[in-house]
Scaffold this active site. Structure first.
Site, short mmCIF file in Angstrom:
data_model
loop_
_atom_site.label_atom_id
_atom_site.label_comp_id
_atom_site.label_asym_id
_atom_site.label_seq_id
_atom_site.Cartn_x
_atom_site.Cartn_y
_atom_site.Cartn_z
N THR A 260 -3.37 2.07 5.96
CA THR A 260 -3.87 0.78 6.44
C THR A 260 -2.66 -0.08 6.78
O THR A 260 -1.92 -0.47 5.88
CB THR A 260 -4.72 0.08 5.36
OG1 THR A 260 -5.79 0.95 5.01
CG2 THR A 260 -5.26 -1.24 5.85
N LYS B 280 -10.93 -1.54 10.16
CA LYS B 280 -10.59 -1.59 8.73
C LYS B 280 -10.22 -3.02 8.30
O LYS B 280 -10.67 -3.53 7.28
CB LYS B 280 -9.43 -0.61 8.47
CG LYS B 280 -8.75 -0.73 7.14
CD LYS B 280 -9.52 -0.09 6.02
CE LYS B 280 -8.87 -0.39 4.68
NZ LYS B 280 -9.52 0.19 3.55
N LYS C 187 -2.93 -7.54 0.44
CA LYS C 187 -2.25 -6.91 1.58
C LYS C 187 -3.17 -6.87 2.80
O LYS C 187 -2.78 -7.25 3.90
CB LYS C 187 -1.83 -5.49 1.19
CG LYS C 187 -1.17 -4.72 2.32
CD LYS C 187 -1.16 -3.23 2.08
CE LYS C 187 -1.56 -2.48 3.32
NZ LYS C 187 -1.62 -1.06 3.21
P1 NAD Z 1 0.43 4.71 -2.92
O1 NAD Z 1 1.53 3.72 -3.00
O2 NAD Z 1 -0.19 5.21 -4.17
O3 NAD Z 1 0.95 6.00 -2.11
C1 NAD Z 1 1.79 5.96 -1.00
C2 NAD Z 1 2.85 7.05 -1.16
O4 NAD Z 1 3.67 7.08 0.00
C3 NAD Z 1 3.79 6.79 -2.35
O5 NAD Z 1 3.69 7.86 -3.27
C4 NAD Z 1 5.19 6.70 -1.70
O6 NAD Z 1 6.21 7.26 -2.48
C5 NAD Z 1 4.98 7.48 -0.42
N1 NAD Z 1 5.94 7.19 0.63
C6 NAD Z 1 6.36 5.98 1.11
N2 NAD Z 1 7.25 6.17 2.12
C7 NAD Z 1 7.38 7.51 2.28
C8 NAD Z 1 8.16 8.33 3.15
N3 NAD Z 1 8.98 7.82 4.08
N4 NAD Z 1 8.05 9.68 3.04
C9 NAD Z 1 7.24 10.23 2.10
N5 NAD Z 1 6.47 9.50 1.25
C10 NAD Z 1 6.55 8.16 1.34
O7 NAD Z 1 -0.66 4.07 -1.95
P2 NAD Z 1 -2.19 4.51 -1.82
O8 NAD Z 1 -3.03 3.77 -2.78
O9 NAD Z 1 -2.26 6.00 -1.78
O10 NAD Z 1 -2.53 3.90 -0.37
C11 NAD Z 1 -2.05 4.49 0.82
C12 NAD Z 1 -2.65 3.75 2.00
O11 NAD Z 1 -4.07 3.83 1.94
C13 NAD Z 1 -2.31 2.26 2.03
O12 NAD Z 1 -2.04 1.87 3.35
C14 NAD Z 1 -3.56 1.60 1.48
O13 NAD Z 1 -3.75 0.28 1.97
C15 NAD Z 1 -4.64 2.53 1.98
N6 NAD Z 1 -5.87 2.53 1.16
C16 NAD Z 1 -5.78 2.57 -0.20
C17 NAD Z 1 -6.94 2.56 -0.95
C18 NAD Z 1 -6.89 2.60 -2.47
O14 NAD Z 1 -7.92 2.35 -3.11
N7 NAD Z 1 -5.75 2.93 -3.09
C19 NAD Z 1 -8.20 2.53 -0.32
C20 NAD Z 1 -8.25 2.53 1.07
C21 NAD Z 1 -7.06 2.55 1.80
#
Ligand code: NAD
Length: 295
Positions: A96, A171, A246
């Site tokens: 997102t 979204k 966010k």
């Molecule tokens: P998170 O922080 O748990 O996971 C993101 C991962 O990306 C981390 O482990 C980080 O180390 C990795 N990362 C960052 N830069 C990187 C790179 N260059 N190479 C490799 N890995 C890299 O976040 P999340 O909760 O999994 O959310 C991910 C996305 O999904 C976000 O944009 C969030 O807004 C969206 N989202 C989250 C939820 C939720 O409930 N958690 C629900 C809907 C959407």
């Protein structure tokens, strides 16, 4: 068997990748955090050393990263996805992020004749685990159709929203409504309590009348009426207040960019920011009900 590369194995990425493994695909993954890599290998994933070695030769590339700046960093530069993905690969960018970055990534992909869609999700970690996510898609319809079978392995509802970035637009607008309605529902429950109205009675009325919405009927912010809602486990997330903040920032940014007036969105952003700054950051966003009560 399709070779899938998965970049970003956090709260969402790991269970999504797991669902692709479950149906028998070979999934190579990469995350900056060693702990995330260990968890991925434990469930049967193949560990990539870096982005180039992970995406090399993959038929499908999926990214699930925190914010626009992380997406840019992962796609661009000498070690980025763009430089190492095979030209006929399909790419689903599921994070997102802001509209500007999403459209920029689309343009850069187009310049290189790469087939990319934006495919943000809703449904949270529980939806990712159960493969019941909702996907909102932007980009060429043809690319969407080619990726549909893979999205189906991770989600239940898959909606094509239109051209580049319009999945993100859906979204962002969806979460603008969610952030605002949760505050409205919380205020109403707090008031009904002071008026000595039983919360179950108010729930019964509101969930069947004109106040009905997801924030009441599926995610009720008071314990009791909806046993699965985070209110029943001391507001353990769920969807954190930090994530909601966010997403409301993304909405505010998009509103400014398009000269749209969004006073309730701005107010909701200010309230969730205050909630986060007062210890609510890691709590579920529905915990704002306690903050509004002054607790
Ligand atoms: P998170 O922080 O748990 O996971 C993101 C991962 O990306 C981390 O482990 C980080 O180390 C990795 N990362 C960052 N830069 C990187 C790179 N260059 N190479 C490799 N890995 C890299 O976040 P999340 O909760 O999994 O959310 C991910 C996305 O999904 C976000 O944009 C969030 O807004 C969206 N989202 C989250 C939820 C939720 O409930 N958690 C629900 C809907 C959407």
């Amino acid at each position: 068997m399709t070779e899938i590369a998965f970049i970003g194995l956090g709260h969402m990425g790991l269970p999504m990748a797991k669902n692709l493994l479950k149906v028998g695909h070979s999934v190579k993954g990469y995350d900056l955090v060693p702990e995330a890599m260990r968890a991925f290998v434990e469930v049967g994933g193949v560990s990539g050393q870096d982005i180039p070695s992970t995406v090399k030769g993959a038929d499908v590339v999926i990214t699930m990263l925190p914010e626009g700046k992380h997406v840019k960093a992962a796609y661009e530069g000498p070690n980025g996805i763009f430089g190492h993905t095979t030209p006929d690969a399909l790419i689903a960018e599921c994070s997102t992020i802001d509209m500007e970055t999403s459209r920029y990534i689309h343009k850069e992909a187009e310049k290189r004749s790469l087939r990319l869609i934006d495919a943000p999700v809703s449904g949270g970690v529980a939806g990712a685990e159960a493969a019941t996510l909702t996907f909102m898609i932007g980009g060429e319809e043809e690319h969407f159709k080619a990726l549909h079978p893979f999205l189906e392995m991770m989600g239940k509802t898959i909606i094509y929203c239109g051209g580049p970035g319009l999945g993100q637009a859906a979204k962002i607008c969806n979460n603008l409504v969610l952030g605002i309605t949760m505050i409205g529902v919380s205020e109403a429950f707090n008031l009904s309590e002071k008026l000595e109205l039983d919360k179950h009675k108010f729930f019964e009325v509101a969930s069947q009348s004109s106040a009905q919405c997801w924030s009441i009927s599926k995610y009720c912010p008071v314990p009791g009426p909806v046993p699965t809602s985070p209110a029943n486990r001391d507001y353990a997330a769920g969807f954190t207040a930090a994530m909601m903040t966010k997403d409301l920032k993304l909405a505010a940014q998009a509103s400014q960019m398009t000269n749209v007036s969004s006073p309730l969105g701005e107010e909701a952003l200010a309230l969730y920011t205050l909630f986060c700054n007062n210890g609510g950051q890691r709590l579920d966003f529905s915990g704002i009900i306690q903050f509004l009560k002054g607790q």
